[in-house]
Design a protein around this motif. Structure first.
Motif, mmCIF file in Angstrom:
data_model
loop_
_atom_site.group_PDB
_atom_site.id
_atom_site.type_symbol
_atom_site.label_atom_id
_atom_site.label_comp_id
_atom_site.label_asym_id
_atom_site.label_seq_id
_atom_site.Cartn_x
_atom_site.Cartn_y
_atom_site.Cartn_z
ATOM 1 N N LEU A 82 0.787 -1.323 0.036
ATOM 2 C CA LEU A 82 0.037 -0.036 -0.057
ATOM 3 C C LEU A 82 0.872 1.303 0.046
ATOM 4 C CD1 LEU A 82 -3.095 0.058 0.118
ATOM 5 C CD2 LEU A 82 -2.937 0.427 2.576
ATOM 6 N N ASN A 83 1.918 1.268 1.010
ATOM 7 C CA ASN A 83 2.652 2.545 1.044
ATOM 8 C C ASN A 83 3.751 2.455 0.308
ATOM 9 O OD1 ASN A 83 0.528 2.824 3.112
ATOM 10 N ND2 ASN A 83 1.830 3.322 4.693
ATOM 11 N N PHE A 84 4.492 1.453 0.045
ATOM 12 C CA PHE A 84 5.853 1.566 -0.888
ATOM 13 C C PHE A 84 5.726 0.842 -2.167
ATOM 14 C CE2 PHE A 84 6.722 1.899 3.816
ATOM 15 C CZ PHE A 84 7.419 2.719 3.852
ATOM 16 N N GLY A 85 4.689 0.415 -2.177
ATOM 17 C CA GLY A 85 4.338 0.050 -3.892
ATOM 18 C C GLY A 85 5.245 -1.259 -4.004
ATOM 19 N N GLN A 86 5.513 -1.934 -3.233
ATOM 20 C CA GLN A 86 6.226 -3.194 -3.492
ATOM 21 C C GLN A 86 5.274 -4.348 -4.047
ATOM 22 O OE1 GLN A 86 9.531 -3.908 -2.821
ATOM 23 N NE2 GLN A 86 9.880 -1.683 -2.344
ATOM 24 N N SER A 87 5.982 -5.340 -4.622
ATOM 25 C CA SER A 87 5.208 -6.443 -5.411
ATOM 26 C C SER A 87 4.730 -7.499 -4.277
ATOM 27 C CB SER A 87 6.276 -7.019 -6.445
ATOM 28 O OG SER A 87 7.181 -7.927 -5.585
ATOM 29 N N PHE A 88 3.884 -8.085 -4.642
ATOM 30 C CA PHE A 88 2.976 -9.023 -3.752
ATOM 31 C C PHE A 88 4.207 -10.127 -3.335
ATOM 32 C CE2 PHE A 88 -0.332 -12.292 -2.974
ATOM 33 C CZ PHE A 88 -0.753 -11.653 -1.739
ATOM 34 N N PRO A 89 4.898 -10.764 -4.026
ATOM 35 C CA PRO A 89 5.736 -11.681 -3.470
ATOM 36 C C PRO A 89 6.838 -10.982 -2.523
ATOM 37 C CG PRO A 89 5.645 -11.935 -5.976
ATOM 38 C CD PRO A 89 4.898 -10.625 -5.715
ATOM 39 N N VAL A 90 7.103 -10.055 -2.657
ATOM 40 C CA VAL A 90 8.141 -9.317 -1.753
ATOM 41 C C VAL A 90 7.277 -8.960 -0.382
ATOM 42 C CG1 VAL A 90 9.408 -7.260 -1.179
ATOM 43 C CG2 VAL A 90 9.714 -8.122 -3.337
ATOM 44 N N ALA A 91 6.197 -8.584 -0.571
ATOM 45 C CA ALA A 91 5.330 -8.484 0.581
ATOM 46 C C ALA A 91 5.122 -9.592 1.157
ATOM 47 C CB ALA A 91 3.958 -7.936 0.055
ATOM 48 N N LEU A 92 4.674 -10.706 0.567
ATOM 49 C CA LEU A 92 4.724 -12.193 1.349
ATOM 50 C C LEU A 92 5.863 -12.616 1.920
ATOM 51 C CD1 LEU A 92 2.314 -14.108 -1.215
ATOM 52 C CD2 LEU A 92 1.740 -12.896 0.912
ATOM 53 N N LEU A 93 6.819 -12.327 1.248
ATOM 54 C CA LEU A 93 8.241 -12.883 1.808
ATOM 55 C C LEU A 93 8.467 -12.105 3.353
ATOM 56 C CD1 LEU A 93 10.044 -14.692 0.653
ATOM 57 C CD2 LEU A 93 11.808 -12.845 0.416
ATOM 58 N N ALA A 94 8.257 -10.684 3.179
ATOM 59 C CA ALA A 94 8.447 -10.081 4.286
ATOM 60 C C ALA A 94 7.476 -10.429 5.457
ATOM 61 C CB ALA A 94 8.541 -8.229 4.161
ATOM 62 N N ALA A 95 6.275 -10.676 4.966
ATOM 63 C CA ALA A 95 5.292 -11.093 6.089
ATOM 64 C C ALA A 95 5.533 -12.323 6.840
ATOM 65 C CB ALA A 95 3.778 -11.023 5.304
ATOM 66 N N THR A 96 6.333 -13.281 5.996
ATOM 67 C CA THR A 96 6.515 -14.352 6.384
ATOM 68 C C THR A 96 7.865 -14.591 7.418
ATOM 69 O OG1 THR A 96 5.934 -15.450 4.404
ATOM 70 C CG2 THR A 96 7.008 -16.930 5.928
ATOM 71 N N ALA A 97 8.783 -13.689 6.860
ATOM 72 C CA ALA A 97 10.125 -13.693 7.607
ATOM 73 C C ALA A 97 10.154 -12.653 8.787
ATOM 74 C CB ALA A 97 11.220 -12.887 6.706
ATOM 75 N N LEU A 98 9.215 -11.671 8.852
ATOM 76 C CA LEU A 98 9.386 -10.688 10.146
ATOM 77 C C LEU A 98 8.901 -11.616 11.342
ATOM 78 C CD1 LEU A 98 9.761 -7.928 10.876
ATOM 79 C CD2 LEU A 98 7.744 -7.267 10.431
ATOM 80 N N PRO A 99 7.484 -12.254 11.249
ATOM 81 C CA PRO A 99 7.191 -12.997 12.468
ATOM 82 C C PRO A 99 8.163 -13.813 12.796
ATOM 83 C CG PRO A 99 5.543 -12.706 10.685
ATOM 84 C CD PRO A 99 6.591 -12.227 10.088
ATOM 85 N N MET A 100 8.986 -14.884 12.149
ATOM 86 C CA MET A 100 9.985 -15.621 12.390
ATOM 87 C C MET A 100 10.952 -14.737 13.147
ATOM 88 S SD MET A 100 10.321 -17.727 8.778
ATOM 89 C CE MET A 100 11.277 -19.099 9.277
ATOM 90 N N LEU A 101 11.390 -13.563 12.833
ATOM 91 C CA LEU A 101 12.228 -12.889 13.460
ATOM 92 C C LEU A 101 11.902 -12.388 14.949
ATOM 93 C CD1 LEU A 101 13.771 -10.542 10.703
ATOM 94 C CD2 LEU A 101 14.982 -12.584 11.735
#
Lengths: 295, 254, 293
Positions: free
Chosen positions: A57-76
């Motif tokens: 929404l705010n950074f115009g990133q692609s969906f795969p990038v967003a999904l990757l971040a959404a998976t990685a951040l909770p792991m961290l």
């Protein structure tokens, strides 16, 4: 064929939610599979949902990038959460993880950048039903492959008797932490997929009630098998739809009755089918065998 | 020869009670070492201290020459220590075979990526592990009970599964905590033979046992504890005649 | 902290303490969290409201009746959701879920009878006369609530410490097996603790409904989590701890609202709860216990 297409369109959203709920139920199951009742999944799902939504929404990133971040951040987040928290056991662990979830939720409520309690709206719709089911399939494949391996057996051993497992050389903390991290990844991914499926996220969608739902899916389906949570999520997501269709036929209004039936089903499963729906075939077989023996 | 297990002045206090009070003894490689004493003498506490489930409040425990102070149970297991439990701690919902497979944990060298990709070597490894577990169960006479959940097995059968599970780790030191409690005489005989055989293969055994005849038969050395202290040590025949031991067992002035 | 804040904090805290006392009583006896506690809290509030609004009873008469109904609901809970699970290896988790199921059933029943909307006590249920105490203003309503709560604490203390039933309940909490050997009727003691626990939860519900003049099927939700926070702070199973922690939470909340703003109120409580669980799992006031080890 036309009929089939029509039915699909009517129930498409339900179909998507079955998959999303299945992922979330699996995220609770991962820690349950080694005997730990951690209720942090709603918090992880919130982190995933918000991370992905902010990126698209705010950074115009692609969906795969967003999904990757959404998976990685909770792991961290799961690692520093799990290290202290997994030393606590039983109900105390459940409460500590509920508190974690509430801290995440209330943090979001107080975060103006994401509109506080209102949450984010007009999130681009990027999630297709096939993506949800691909994620479910991959998660199931992973869990299925673990069965029978040294890691799979170690998890079962920890669930059954943690101290005994330790004397067998099993580093229980690592296993418990790994399962919490895996669950965090699944929950984060589910949160991101859901946000881009329903176009919006709000903190109150990730509260205590939600994580309890996830636990209920897992337990009703059965935690003796890795696919139990998926069965439970499917059953309990479809049940209200069926009740809504059926209620007018029986002449009752659908609203509150739905909750009542939900409660009764849940109670019956926990009382009479302790290992969940997936244990039903085996139970029936056993009963038939018992009857043929007495006959 | 250096000792495989050495206790030096080991002490464990529970809220003012000295369960183990300065105990010292050694277990040498290939030795069956009996640990006997009246109820509450501190035998099980010593097993728990050696396996790392408890930490000593004083003294030192060495396994293979290495001090184990502060080591977690899984690290001690990696040094080659396996155990059974006085109150049987099997994994109740798992089959006898799966219980033994868990015991093989440390010996299984598997690669997680190969496993997750479902590569053939992983499957072969799993097959080997299963066969090894079955062979061990056959060794304790349970070849026809392998797929039964252990909670459905008899007491004696459960004890035998526990021994098989401990042996699955191929331990250098096997800690047996009352392995024949609740067994019938035939089963006791079989366990005695098994212990002797295991020792002959080079494993050391520390045996806590109430069945005096069994201890006299299979042990090379016996340590006698009373109130957490070692009151006698030596070969069975010598210990049996020790006046301190007789007093401890029959009561009367210590 | 001003006198007014102290009054408001004590007032809020007395309700939290009552609610948490019931929660912690069942946990102390059975080691199980009864997640239907908040649903009983809500039902009792509705029962009192109906007795006042429809039957025209005075609130001080409606309150004990609603509390009695809550106690009976506790007996139902024990019978249906907990007794069948006793002795099961996973009774920790399964009890959590069966009580959750009962909560859903109770909420559905409330929905069916009273509808989903917020209901209010009729005007003048308790006259809102203001009194000046401690340099602050306190309403008669607030005084009544604090008074009723203190009265119930005393009754409970007497029940648990001074009666035969209380001794039996304590014996079961210590060890059900030992209690049975000593001739305690364990089933009866457990049922009794459920009755008392739910009665206290019900009393808290009625007082909460009066305090905020708002009764709805989901009113228990927010209190449920706060109750958890209180029993953790107080040390699971410790009754004195629950009372102290209940008042502490009430005071802290009022303080946080006054100085940081209302939206931070809950965040502060849960962050504290989380930290306490990690740093000192037995709670601030709890005695050292081997239970969590």
């Amino acid at each position: 064929m036309e009929w089939l297409q029509e039915t699909y369109l009517t129930y498409q959203s339900t179909l998507g939610y079955i998959g999303l709920n299945a992922l979330l139920a699996l995220s609770v199951y991962t820690t349950l599979s080694c005997g730990q009742l951690a209720l942090s999944s709603a918090g992880f799902a919130a982190i995933g949902a918000y991370a992905a939504s902010i990126l698209t929404l705010n950074f115009g990133q692609s969906f795969p990038v967003a999904l990757l971040a959404a998976t990685a951040l909770p792991m961290l987040v799961a690692v520093p959460l799990g290290l202290p928290v997994l030393r606590i056991r039983g109900v105390f662990l459940a409460i500590a993880t509920i508190a974690f979830g509430e801290v995440v939720r209330l943090g979001l409520v107080n975060w103006d950048y994401v509109n506080g309690a209102q949450g984010l709206v007009a999130i681009p719709q990027k999630t297709s039903v096939w993506m949800i089911y691909l994620a479910v399939a991959l998660a199931l494949l992973l869990l299925a492959r673990l069965r029978g391996s040294k890691w799979g057996f170690a998890l079962e051993a920890i669930r059954e008797d943690e101290a005994a497992a330790r004397t067998m050389g099993i580093h229980t903390t690592v296993y418990k932490l790994a399962m919490l991290v895996l669950g965090a990844a699944l929950a984060g991914l589910a949160g991101a997929l859901e946000a881009h499926y329903s176009f919006m996220v709000a903190p109150n969608g990730f509260g205590f009630v939600r994580v309890v739902d996830m636990l209920v899916f897992a337990v009703v389906g059965g935690t003796v098998a890795y696919y139990g949570p998926v069965v439970g999520a499917a059953f309990l997501t479809v049940l209200p739809e069926v009740l809504r269709e059926l209620a007018p036929l029986v002449g009752i209004e659908p609203g509150p009755l739905r909750f009542l039936v939900n409660g009764v089903v849940l109670l019956s499963v926990i009382l009479f089918l302790p290992n969940g729906i997936v244990s039903l075939p085996a139970r029936l077989r056993e009963r038939r065998r018992a009857r043929s023996v007495t006959a | 020869m250096t000792a495989l297990l050495a206790l030096e002045g080991v002490e464990r206090v529970f809220g003012g009670v000295r369960a183990v009070d300065g105990a010292s003894f050694e277990v040498r490689p290939g030795e069956v070492h009996g640990l006997i004493g009246p109820n509450g003498a501190g035998k099980t506490t010593i097993i728990n201290l050696v396996s790392g489930l408890l930490q000593p409040t004083g003294g030192a425990v060495h396994v293979g020459g290495q001090p184990i102070r502060g080591l977690a149970p899984h690290r001690i297991a990696a040094l080659g220590v396996a155990r059974t439990f006085q109150n049987i701690r099997l994994f109740p919902e798992l089959s006898a075979r799966d219980n033994v497979i868990v015991g093989e944990h440390l010996r299984r060298k598997e690669s997680l990526p190969a496993r997750l990709l479902g590569l053939p070597p992983a499957r072969e490894a799993e097959q080997r592990v299963r066969e090894r577990a079955e062979a061990l169960l056959a060794r304790v006479g349970l070849e026809d009970r392998m797929r039964e959940r252990v909670k459905n097995l008899s007491y004696g059968e459960q004890r035998r599964v526990e021994i098989a599970r401990a042996l699955a780790a191929e331990p250098k030191l096997l800690l047996l905590d009352e392995p024949t409690a609740g067994m019938n005489p035939v089963e006791v005989e079989a366990v005695a033979a098994l212990i002797a055989k295991v020792a002959a293969e080079g494993h050391s055994v520390l045996l806590v046992e109430h069945n005096v005849r069994l201890v006299m038969d299979v042990c090379h050395v016996i340590t006698v504890l009373n109130f957490g202290k070692v009151i006698a040590e030596g070969p069975p025949a010598k210990v049996a005649e020790d006046p301190a031991v007789i007093t401890a067992y029959l009561g009367g002035p210590a | 902290m001003s006198g007014q804040q102290v009054i408001n904090g004590l007032f809020l805290g007395s309700i939290y303490a009552l609610f948490a006392l019931g929660y912690t009583l069942v946990f102390g006896v059975l080691d199980i969290l009864n997640l239907a506690h908040a649903a009983v809290f809500m039902l009792a509030s509705f029962v009192a409201l109906t007795l006042v609004a429809s039957a025209g009873l005075h609130i001080l008469l409606a309150l004990p009746l609603a509390v009695l109904v809550a106690g009976l609901l506790g007996l139902v809970l024990e019978r249906v959701a907990f007794r069948p699970l006793r002795g099961r290896a996973d009774s920790n988790i399964s009890g959590l879920i069966s009580s959750l199921a009962m909560a859903a059933i109770f909420e559905a029943i409330a929905h069916e009878i009273w509808g989903p909307n917020v209901a209010r006590f009729p005007f003048g249920t308790l006259t809102d006369k203001q009194l000046h105490v401690l340099g602050g203003v306190v309403s008669r309503l607030q005084l009544t609530i604090i008074g009723v709560a203190l009265g119930l604490f005393l009754v409970l203390w007497w029940l648990v410490q001074r009666t035969r039933l209380g001794r039996e309940v304590r014996a079961v909490a210590e060890s059900p097996r030992a209690a049975r050997i000593l001739g305690v009727d364990v089933d009866r003691a457990i049922a009794a603790s459920f009755f008392i626990s739910s009665a206290l939860g019900g009393a808290a519900g009625v007082l909460f409904g009066l305090a905020f003049n708002s009764v709805s099927p989901d009113m228990g939700r927010s209190v449920e989590l706060k109750g958890l926070a209180v029993i953790i702070l107080g040390g699971m199973g410790s009754m004195t701890g629950a009372v102290l922690a209940g008042f502490a939470l009430g005071l802290v909340e009022v303080f946080v609202v006054a100085h940081l703003g209302g939206s931070y109120r809950d965040a502060v409580s849960f962050a504290t709860l989380f930290l306490i669980l990690v740093l000192r799992p037995r709670g601030l006031f709890g005695a050292p216990s081997l239970r969590e080890a």
